[in-house]
Design a protein around this motif. Structure first.
Motif, PDB file in Angstrom:
ATOM      1  N   ARG A   1       0.833  -1.207   0.000  1.00 40.22           N
ATOM      2  CA  ARG A   1       0.000   0.000   0.000  1.00 40.22           C
ATOM      3  C   ARG A   1       0.875   1.267   0.000  1.00 40.22           C
ATOM      4  NH1 ARG A   1      -2.803  -0.937   5.101  1.00 40.22           N
ATOM      5  NH2 ARG A   1      -3.919  -2.595   4.059  1.00 40.22           N
ATOM      6  N   HIS A   2       1.892   1.285   0.837  1.00 39.47           N
ATOM      7  CA  HIS A   2       2.737   2.485   0.936  1.00 39.47           C
ATOM      8  C   HIS A   2       3.690   2.597  -0.239  1.00 39.47           C
ATOM      9  CE1 HIS A   2       0.925   3.273   4.668  1.00 39.47           C
ATOM     10  NE2 HIS A   2       1.375   2.165   5.210  1.00 39.47           N
ATOM     11  N   LEU A   3       4.203   1.453  -0.704  1.00 33.82           N
ATOM     12  CA  LEU A   3       5.109   1.512  -1.849  1.00 33.82           C
ATOM     13  C   LEU A   3       4.377   2.089  -3.053  1.00 33.82           C
ATOM     14  CD1 LEU A   3       6.822  -1.949  -1.347  1.00 33.82           C
ATOM     15  CD2 LEU A   3       7.837   0.298  -0.926  1.00 33.82           C
ATOM     16  N   GLN A   4       3.127   1.730  -3.207  1.00 32.22           N
ATOM     17  CA  GLN A   4       2.349   2.277  -4.324  1.00 32.22           C
ATOM     18  C   GLN A   4       2.113   3.769  -4.137  1.00 32.22           C
ATOM     19  OE1 GLN A   4      -1.042  -0.404  -4.547  1.00 32.22           O
ATOM     20  NE2 GLN A   4       0.307  -2.110  -5.014  1.00 32.22           N
ATOM     21  N   ALA A   5       1.730   4.155  -2.917  1.00 38.84           N
ATOM     22  CA  ALA A   5       1.462   5.577  -2.666  1.00 38.84           C
ATOM     23  C   ALA A   5       2.728   6.421  -2.819  1.00 38.84           C
ATOM     24  CB  ALA A   5       0.881   5.758  -1.257  1.00 38.84           C
ATOM     25  N   LEU A   6       3.880   5.815  -2.566  1.00 38.56           N
ATOM     26  CA  LEU A   6       5.147   6.553  -2.671  1.00 38.56           C
ATOM     27  C   LEU A   6       5.689   6.578  -4.103  1.00 38.56           C
ATOM     28  CD1 LEU A   6       7.034   5.206   0.503  1.00 38.56           C
ATOM     29  CD2 LEU A   6       6.228   7.550   0.146  1.00 38.56           C
ATOM     30  N   GLY A   7       5.001   5.932  -5.017  1.00 37.71           N
ATOM     31  CA  GLY A   7       5.471   5.897  -6.409  1.00 37.71           C
ATOM     32  C   GLY A   7       6.680   4.996  -6.577  1.00 37.71           C
ATOM     33  N   ALA A   8       6.792   3.957  -5.735  1.00 38.85           N
ATOM     34  CA  ALA A   8       7.973   3.079  -5.767  1.00 38.85           C
ATOM     35  C   ALA A   8       7.581   1.662  -6.139  1.00 38.85           C
ATOM     36  CB  ALA A   8       8.648   3.103  -4.391  1.00 38.85           C
ATOM     37  N   TRP A   9       6.562   1.525  -6.954  1.00 37.56           N
ATOM     38  CA  TRP A   9       5.981   0.199  -7.142  1.00 37.56           C
ATOM     39  C   TRP A   9       6.454  -0.522  -8.397  1.00 37.56           C
ATOM     40  CZ3 TRP A   9       4.330  -3.310  -4.210  1.00 37.56           C
ATOM     41  CH2 TRP A   9       3.525  -4.353  -4.675  1.00 37.56           C
ATOM     42  N   ALA A  10       6.904   0.210  -9.414  1.00 30.42           N
ATOM     43  CA  ALA A  10       7.113  -0.411 -10.729  1.00 30.42           C
ATOM     44  C   ALA A  10       8.079  -1.596 -10.674  1.00 30.42           C
ATOM     45  CB  ALA A  10       7.610   0.639 -11.718  1.00 30.42           C
ATOM     46  N   TYR A  11       9.240  -1.438 -10.047  1.00 31.64           N
ATOM     47  CA  TYR A  11      10.216  -2.537  -9.972  1.00 31.64           C
ATOM     48  C   TYR A  11       9.619  -3.754  -9.270  1.00 31.64           C
ATOM     49  CZ  TYR A  11      14.451   0.014 -11.279  1.00 31.64           C
ATOM     50  OH  TYR A  11      15.405   0.683 -11.949  1.00 31.64           O
ATOM     51  N   ILE A  12       8.925  -3.483  -8.195  1.00 29.19           N
ATOM     52  CA  ILE A  12       8.423  -4.578  -7.360  1.00 29.19           C
ATOM     53  C   ILE A  12       7.322  -5.323  -8.106  1.00 29.19           C
ATOM     54  CG2 ILE A  12       7.403  -5.117  -5.094  1.00 29.19           C
ATOM     55  CD1 ILE A  12       8.683  -2.031  -4.654  1.00 29.19           C
ATOM     56  N   ASP A  13       6.510  -4.566  -8.821  1.00 29.38           N
ATOM     57  CA  ASP A  13       5.406  -5.159  -9.564  1.00 29.38           C
ATOM     58  C   ASP A  13       5.929  -6.185 -10.580  1.00 29.38           C
ATOM     59  OD1 ASP A  13       2.739  -5.405  -9.997  1.00 29.38           O
ATOM     60  OD2 ASP A  13       2.689  -3.917 -11.606  1.00 29.38           O
TER      61      ASP A  13
END
Ligand SMILES: Cc1cc2nc3c(=O)[nH]c(=O)nc-3n(C[C@H](O)[C@H](O)[C@H](O)COP(=O)(O)OP(=O)(O)OC[C@H]3O[C@@H](n4cnc5c(N)ncnc54)[C@H](O)[C@@H]3O)c2cc1C
Length: 447
Positions: free
Chosen positions: A59-71
């Motif tokens: 939830r926080h990684l997405q809100a922080l705009g840090a999701w692309a690599y993890i996705d």
């Protein structure tokens, strides 16, 4: 967002682990423009392991705009099996299908490098607000100057390094934190030595091509499943990461290597034959898996925690993550809680309108975070004690409880127990900080 003090407040962060990266990112997104991150390692450091990406983390990684690599890397978990380490007998099966529906995110697992790189890339995108200084350890901190100063040493500098002025220092320097050590020394508290849990962990990764010859082992990589084998004092967890191309294996066992060499570092290359010896009585499937590990690729971590600190804050200095609440891995929440710390700290500091209230704001952060983080440290320790107990009566009670899980009984594996997941995954630390800020600030002022 634009924090009132964003253009002026000078923030120094010690450490660019999960907590330091997330704190820097969350602060920059709140509008803080002068954030310097000092990291002892040459780069993002040791990231060769998998990590649980629970809903309260994604939830926080997405809100922080840090999701692309993890996705791109993450694998959704659908089931968790707990098995006897020695016989392979199934003790419990928990489905995770309800997790997405209940908490808005599925339970995922990923490569730590994806998490670290995702956070780092998002930080870099906010350059020049965040400046990284790798290979530059924080050596000391001066709490008594009008605003805190830290002594850092870049590679080109002499042993003494140089002093850097800041308005706010954040200690995100992990379980061996220098910032915490100095904080405790300053307040006359002696207990800085982390508590030795007597446990160590091997972290291993096997690639698809190493498993392909064996359908039984390959199935561990292809299923969306976490498998956990437990026995007295020991456990092995295996799950696929990196889009099913790597099988991540993490163990917990009594610490013998580090105990025999107490001054050694807490992470080391380990001896494969010693590892095979520790798990020699495990079932053939597990032994077969461990035999595949190349000799030079066994890594061992010493597991350390420490007693809850009296405070996480001194003046304009605050701690986040393992620096103030190192945890055992049994709940998979260490990184998640470090990131929750950073996110909440940013919410609180974003509300700051006068620098003279900085110390109070940090105490509000502590009020919002300390009880939750410490309760999860305790929960992880309890779960580990129950799962790995050497006591026969405790083992029998645990296995009976596992059998009752399908009838709705509490799960001794706290990581998948409904009550615990409600508390851990169902909690939105940002909403909580927004809701409780005024009340906490008033309490701090009244103290
Ligand atoms: C075996 C094991 C398995 C785990 N599995 C999971 C899991 O599945 N899920 C999960 O959420 N958590 C897990 N954790 C816990 C998780 O790794 C930590 O809780 C998390 O990394 C804490 O983040 P942090 O930023 O506080 O500390 P760290 O990640 O330790 O980062 C601290 C950083 O500070 C740097 N540093 C140290 N000293 C200095 C200094 N003096 N100056 C400058 N820099 C310095 C270090 O180099 C490092 O980069 C696991 C831990 C272990 C040991």
């Amino acid at each position: 967002m634009t924090a009132t003090l964003g253009p002026t407040l000078r923030i120094a962060i010690a450490g660019s682990g999960m907590g330091g990266l997330a704190t820097a990112l969350a602060l920059a997104r709140q509008g803080f423009e002068h954030i310097d991150v000092y990291e002892a390692a040459r780069d993002l450091g040791f990231v060769g392991a998998g990590i649980q990406v629970a809903p309260n983390l994604s939830r926080h990684l997405q809100a922080l705009g840090a999701w692309a690599y993890i996705d791109q890397d993450a694998v959704e978990m659908e089931e968790v099996f707990v098995r006897s380490g020695t016989t392979d007998e199934k003790l419990a099966r928990s489905t995770l299908a309800h997790i997405r529906e209940r908490y808005g995110q599925p339970h995922r697992v990923a490569h730590r490098a994806a998490l670290a790189n995702g956070l780092y890339a998002a930080c870099k995108a906010l350059s020049p607000r965040i400046q990284f200084h790798f290979n530059t350890p924080v050596l000391d901190i001066d709490y008594d100057s009008p605003s805190p100063r830290i002594r850092v040493r870049a590679p080109c500098e002499g042993a003494e390094g140089r002093w850097v002025n800041a308005d706010l220092v954040i200690g995100a320097d992990g379980v061996k934190s220098v910032v915490r050590k100095r904080m405790l020394t300053r307040s006359g508290e002696l207990d800085d030595d982390a508590e030795d849990t007597g446990q160590a962990a091997y972290r291993i990764m096997l690639r698809r091509d190493q498993l392909e010859h064996d359908p039984e082992l390959l199935s561990l990589l292809e299923a969306n499943t976490t498998s956990r084998w437990i026995a007295t004092g020991r456990q092995i967890i295996a799950y696929p990461i990196s889009n099913h191309t790597i099988l991540n294996i993490a163990t917990t066992q009594p610490d013998t290597n580090f105990a025999a060499a107490p001054t050694a570092t807490w992470t080391t290359r380990a001896d494969k034959s010693a590892m095979l010896g520790v798990y020699a009585d495990f079932c053939p499937r597990v032994v077969k898996l461990l035999r595949l590990v190349p000799g030079g690729e066994v890594c061992e971590w010493k597991l350390r925690v420490h007693h809850p600190l009296r405070t996480w804050v001194a003046g304009a200095v605050a701690l986040v993550g393992d620096a103030c609440h190192p945890t055992l891995p049994h709940l998979g929440q260490g990184a998640a809680q470090a990131i929750e710390d950073g996110v909440v700290l940013a919410v609180v500091l974003g509300k700051l309108t006068d620098a003279k209230d900085l110390g109070r704001s940090l105490l509000v952060y502590e009020r919002l975070r300390k009880a939750r983080a410490e309760s999860l440290v305790a929960e992880a320790a309890t779960s580990g004690r129950t799962l790995l107990s050497a006591d026969r009566a405790t083992q029998a009670a645990r296995d009976a409880a596992f059998r009752r899980v399908k009838e709705g009984g509490p799960n001794p594996d706290k990581w998948v127990d409904g009550k615990v997941t409600d508390y851990v995954y169902g909690f939105d630390c940002v909403a909580d900080a927004e809701a409780r800020y005024e009340e906490c600030f008033a309490e701090v002022v009244a103290c």
